[in-house]
Each structure stands twice: as structure tokens, then as C-alpha cells.
Design an enzyme around this catalytic site. Structure first.
Site, PDB file in Angstrom:
ATOM      1  CB  CYS A 140      -0.911   0.002   1.215  1.00 31.34           C
ATOM      2  SG  CYS A 140      -0.087  -0.458   2.758  1.00 31.34           S
ATOM      3  CG  HIS A 220      -0.282   3.629   5.871  1.00 27.07           C
ATOM      4  ND1 HIS A 220       0.076   2.999   7.027  1.00 27.07           N
ATOM      5  CD2 HIS A 220      -0.459   2.625   4.958  1.00 27.07           C
ATOM      6  CE1 HIS A 220       0.117   1.689   6.845  1.00 27.07           C
ATOM      7  NE2 HIS A 220      -0.217   1.434   5.599  1.00 27.07           N
TER       8      HIS A 220
END
Ligand code: NAD
Length: 337
Positions: A140, A220
Site C-alpha cells: 500500500c 497511513h
């Protein structure tokens, strides 16, 4: 129709299965799981044929009242391609199985780059995967960094990338992860492994990354500094990014101040599982000082790799070029906030 097997039906696997189902040129042949749980039940409810990934545990499914279509070997044998979405390191163990049945395989970012013929990001190196037997869709974080670096390299040239990755402690369903009340340098060694991972996509890139872990589950956050090969106006970079289909520039008017509101927005927009497949870049944060570019971006770890897996399927099988595949994937999933 491309017959797709999905081995490992967890956070990534279930999202890839739903995305495959939405493609006009693909079908989910089946999904494989190790044990019955809520995700196994949902797979059955959705009509995905469920295969037993571990033979000795196959009885557990019958005991739980779940019908099994067969052992994972049957699924791999019949498929045109398998998407391995098992936990880190298990993909490497499964490689032999895929080779035995001569089925090309996609792996996820938790596997080593050395396992595969090429690592993959649709925007950056789609063609490298064509005809490959083993391809790794990068993590990711690496996906999020690559999508930003690719257009900057093409437009201005990149001298150096420095990124600090503030990483979520675990996904919402990962009750065994942390920290709960701390801020960890993680990994504590510098540079972190993320930089070398981005270099599997761009071989001549100079990048250093630092990682942290915080008590969050939603997304994130990247703090990015890119030294470009020329002095650039921030407004120009905003325009460049606005043309990138998988970069969402959060406009100031939306008053989205963090990942909480981003996820809320995704829910309000009716996104499945509140997924955000795009990088979320705060438009106001895009700033330049001479040839240095700075920005903040949020990355939804559970979903940004999903469209990349779909494109990687077409890339490996040579079914479409990068532009065609990305467009189809974007349209069918509804990418573009
Ligand atoms: P997960 O634990 O949510 O799902 C993995 C699934 O695989 C589970 O259902 C598990 O039961 C199953 N499984 C375990 N062993 C198996 C086996 N031998 N055969 C078949 N299935 C098996 O994990 P995840 O978060 O979906 O991660 C999968 C991969 O994707 C990892 O490489 C990870 O690094 C990568 N990835 C995860 C994220 C994320 O944020 N969750 C983001 C990008 C990439």
C-alpha cells in the site's frame, strides 16, 4: 472471460474478489480460505465458490455448515491466473503450487521482491508484467509513493525523494496489533525498507524513507519531500496531479482535516467498505521551495492496491495496454472522488 482464482480471502482478497466481479472481462472462479469464519460465510453469501486452502482442515467448513467446492488445487488448475492474498510469507510457500499447475500468479506486498519476475504498479511499469509468471503488486505504501513519483519523474525529473511514513498500527479488524498508546519509530533503523521497495518499481531512483507507527487504524499518512531536477511552481504540480486518475487532491473547501473525515466522506459517497482507492493529497500542502516539493498524503492501506491487482491481471495476460486497463478499472470501480 479471464477466470480468476483468489487464494487468501482476507482484507485484500475479499476486496479483490469484489473488484474482479465488477470487470467486464473477468470472472471469480473461486476463492480459497484456510478456515471458516465470517469472511467465509460472506463469500458463500456472495456466491463465490469456496475452496479449502488446507486439505486437513477442509472438514471444519462442513462442520460449520459451509459448502466447499473442492481443494485449492482444483481451483488453481482451472484458473487462468491466481491472486495470492495470503499473509506475508505464505505466498512464497504457495509458489510451488502455482508452478505445478502452470498458473501465473500475483502476490502482494508482504512478499519479497526476489520471489517474483517483476514488482508492479500500473501507473509506473505496467508493461514489465506482460507474460511474467510471478508478479508482486507492491505494498500500500509503495503503491502510494509510486503513483506520485511517476508523473514527477516524467515531467520534471527527480533528484531525490525523502518520505516519512506515519503508519497505522493495524487494520480495523486486526485486534492483535498496536501500539495502543504510543508513537514508535518503526522500523527504528534508517532508512526504512520502504525506500528499497519503491526502487523495485523505479530502478534508478534515489529515495530514503523513515517509518513510524501510531495508534490509528484508518489510514497511513505520508510526509513527502521530492527534490526535482528543476524549479517548479506549486500551482503547476497541482495541475499535473489533477490529471492523474488515482490521485485525489483534497480541496480546501471540503474541510477534510485528516483520515477520519476522509473515511467519513468515503462512507457518505457510498464507497464499498468506505474504501479509498486513490492517494488523498491535501491540495494546500503541495508546496515548493526552489526545486523542493513538499506534500502530505493519506493512503488507505486496505484498498489502494485493489485496482492495481485488477490491472496486474490484464498486464500479465496481455489482455489490454496500461491506458485501457486503468480506464476500465477506474470506470467499473468508480475511481475518481
Ligand atoms: P489478512 O490476514 O487480512 O488475510 C489473509 C487471508 O489469507 C486470511 O483470510 C487467512 O485466513 C488466509 N490464509 C492464511 N494462510 C493461508 C493459506 N495457506 N492459503 C490460503 N489462505 C490463507 O491479510 P491481508 O491484510 O489481506 O494481507 C495479505 C497480503 O496483502 C500480505 O502480503 C500483506 O502484506 C499485503 N497487504 C496488506 C495490506 C493491508 O493493509 N492489510 C495492504 C497492502 C498489502
Amino acid at each position: 472471460m479471464i477466470q480468476v482464482a483468489i487464494n487468501g480471502y482476507g482484507t485484500i482478497g475479499k476486496r479483490v474478489a469484489d473488484a474482479v466481479r465488477q470487470q467486464p472481462d473477468m470472472e471469480v472462479l473461486g476463492v480459497a480460505k484456510t478456515r471458516p469464519n465470517f469472511e467465509a460465510e460472506t463469500a458463500i453469501d456472495k456466491g463465490f465458490p469456496l475452496y479449502a486452502a488446507i486439505e486437513e482442515r477442509a472438514d471444519q467448513f462442513a462442520e460449520a455448515g459451509l459448502e466447499i467446492a473442492g481443494p485449492v488445487e482444483d481451483l488453481i488448475d482451472a484458473a487462468d491466473i491466481v491472486v495470492d492474498a495470503t499473509p506475508s510469507g505464505i505466498g512464497a510457500e504457495n509458489k510451488e503450487l502455482y508452478e505445478e499447475y502452470d498458473t501465473p500468479a500475483l502476490y502482494q506486498g508482504g512478499e519479497d521482491a526476489a520471489l517474483v519476475d517483476t514488482s508492479f504498479n500500473a501507473r509506473s511499469n505496467y508493461e514489465d508484467a506482460t507474460g511474467a509468471d510471478h508478479v508482486r503488486v507492491v505494498s500500500c505504501n509503495t503503491t502510494g509513493l509510486s503513483r506520485v513519483i511517476a508523473p514527477l519523474r516524467e515531467e520534471y525529473g527527480v533528484e531525490k525523494v525523502r518520505a516519512t511514513l506515519v503508519r497505522r498500527g493495524g487494520d480495523p479488524g486486526q485486534t492483535n496489533r498496536g501500539p495502543i498508546n504510543d508513537i514508535l519509530p518503526n522500523p527504528v533503523t534508517i532508512p526504512s525498507h520502504h525506500g528499497p521497495d519503491v526502487e523495485t518499481i523505479f530502478d534508478d531512483l534515489d529515495i530514503d524513507t523513515l517509518g513510524m507507527k501510531v495508534p490509528a487504524t484508518l489510514m497511513h499518512m505520508h510526509s513527502l519531500n521530492v527534490t526535482l531536477e528543476e524549479e517548479v511552481d506549486a500551482a503547476e504540480v497541482r495541475e499535473l496531479f489533477a490529471d492523474e486518475s488515482r490521485l485525489f487532491l483534497i480541496p480546501e473547501r471540503m474541510d477534510i482535516d485528516g483520515s477520519g473525515k476522509l473515511k467519513e466522506y468515503a462512507m457518505d459517497a457510498g464507497r464499498p467498505r468506505a474504501d479509498i482507492w486513490e492517494n488523498c493529497i491535501w491540495e494546500e500542502s503541495i508546496s515548493t521551495v526552489g526545486s523542493d516539493l513538499y506534500l502530505f498524503q493519506g493512503i488507505h492501506q486496505e484498498s489502494d492496491v485493489v485496482p492495481e491487482n485488477i490491472d496486474a491481471i490484464r498486464a500479465v495476460l496481455g489482455e489490454a495496454d496500461a491506458g485501457e486497463s486503468i480506464e476500465t478499472t477506474n470506470e467499473t470501480l468508480g475511481i475518481g472522488l
